[in-house]
Design a protein around this motif. Sequence first.
Motif, short mmCIF file in Angstrom:
data_model
loop_
_atom_site.label_atom_id
_atom_site.label_comp_id
_atom_site.label_asym_id
_atom_site.label_seq_id
_atom_site.Cartn_x
_atom_site.Cartn_y
_atom_site.Cartn_z
N LEU A 115 0.79 -1.23 0.00
CA LEU A 115 0.00 0.00 0.00
C LEU A 115 0.82 1.28 0.00
N SER A 116 2.05 1.24 0.45
CA SER A 116 2.81 2.49 0.60
C SER A 116 3.06 3.23 -0.72
N PRO A 117 3.33 2.57 -1.85
CA PRO A 117 3.49 3.34 -3.08
C PRO A 117 2.22 4.08 -3.49
N GLY A 118 1.07 3.45 -3.32
CA GLY A 118 -0.19 4.09 -3.67
C GLY A 118 -0.49 5.28 -2.79
N VAL A 119 -0.22 5.15 -1.51
CA VAL A 119 -0.46 6.26 -0.58
C VAL A 119 0.47 7.41 -0.89
N LEU A 120 1.73 7.11 -1.18
CA LEU A 120 2.68 8.17 -1.53
C LEU A 120 2.27 8.88 -2.82
N ALA A 121 1.83 8.14 -3.83
CA ALA A 121 1.38 8.77 -5.07
C ALA A 121 0.14 9.64 -4.84
N ALA A 122 -0.77 9.18 -3.97
CA ALA A 122 -1.95 9.99 -3.66
C ALA A 122 -1.59 11.26 -2.92
N ILE A 123 -0.60 11.20 -2.04
CA ILE A 123 -0.15 12.40 -1.33
C ILE A 123 0.46 13.39 -2.31
N ILE A 124 1.28 12.90 -3.22
CA ILE A 124 1.88 13.78 -4.22
C ILE A 124 0.80 14.41 -5.09
N GLY A 164 -2.35 14.76 -4.28
CA GLY A 164 -3.20 15.58 -3.41
C GLY A 164 -2.61 16.93 -3.07
N LEU A 165 -1.31 17.07 -3.20
CA LEU A 165 -0.70 18.38 -2.96
C LEU A 165 -1.14 19.40 -4.00
N LEU A 166 -1.47 18.94 -5.19
CA LEU A 166 -1.84 19.85 -6.26
C LEU A 166 -3.33 19.88 -6.54
N TYR A 167 -4.01 18.75 -6.39
CA TYR A 167 -5.44 18.67 -6.66
C TYR A 167 -6.12 18.00 -5.48
N LYS A 168 -7.18 18.58 -4.99
CA LYS A 168 -7.84 18.10 -3.78
C LYS A 168 -9.06 17.22 -4.07
N ASN A 169 -9.10 16.56 -5.20
CA ASN A 169 -10.24 15.73 -5.56
C ASN A 169 -10.05 14.32 -5.00
N PRO A 170 -10.81 13.94 -3.95
CA PRO A 170 -10.61 12.63 -3.32
C PRO A 170 -10.87 11.44 -4.25
N ALA A 171 -11.84 11.57 -5.14
CA ALA A 171 -12.14 10.46 -6.05
C ALA A 171 -10.96 10.17 -6.97
N LYS A 172 -10.34 11.23 -7.47
CA LYS A 172 -9.19 11.03 -8.34
C LYS A 172 -7.97 10.55 -7.56
N MET A 173 -7.87 10.95 -6.28
CA MET A 173 -6.77 10.44 -5.45
C MET A 173 -6.93 8.94 -5.22
N VAL A 174 -8.15 8.47 -5.03
CA VAL A 174 -8.40 7.03 -4.89
C VAL A 174 -8.06 6.31 -6.19
N ALA A 175 -8.40 6.91 -7.31
CA ALA A 175 -8.05 6.30 -8.60
C ALA A 175 -6.53 6.20 -8.76
N VAL A 176 -5.80 7.24 -8.33
CA VAL A 176 -4.34 7.20 -8.39
C VAL A 176 -3.81 6.09 -7.49
N VAL A 177 -4.40 5.92 -6.32
CA VAL A 177 -3.98 4.85 -5.40
C VAL A 177 -4.19 3.49 -6.05
N ILE A 178 -5.35 3.26 -6.61
CA ILE A 178 -5.66 1.95 -7.21
C ILE A 178 -4.76 1.65 -8.39
N ILE A 179 -4.55 2.62 -9.25
CA ILE A 179 -3.67 2.41 -10.41
C ILE A 179 -2.24 2.14 -9.97
N THR A 180 -1.75 2.92 -9.01
CA THR A 180 -0.38 2.74 -8.54
C THR A 180 -0.19 1.38 -7.88
N ILE A 181 -1.13 0.98 -7.05
CA ILE A 181 -1.00 -0.32 -6.37
C ILE A 181 -1.06 -1.46 -7.38
#
Length: 99
Positions: free
Chosen positions: A54-63, A65-82
């Motif tokens: 899980l750590s790569p996905g969480v790190l990608a979501a944090i990166i 999330g620093l620029l865009y605050k859309n939670p749905a897209k952050m979850v998509a980034v997590v799923i794709i990264t994992i």
Amino acid sequence: MDENLQESIKEIIIASAAIVGTLTIYHLLAIYTNTLALFFMHLPYSLRPPFVLLSPGVLAAIIYGLLYKNPAKMVAVVIITIFIWISWFFAIYPALTLE
């Protein structure tokens, strides 16, 4: 309409950069240095699998999330990264165990 298209393209580029950058960092830490393995060894045994997966996905979501605050897209980034991380990890794991 043109501004929305430019904004969408910018979000896609930043999401791709966050995913690729995170996986590149993890690749360098796992292959070229022994830092990632040494770090995982100091975790309690029960925390190692979730942290590794899980750590790569969480790190990608944090990166992202620093620029865009859309939670749905952050979850998509997590799923794709994992998904990409697990695919890469299972492909490269046999080479990591050879020594």
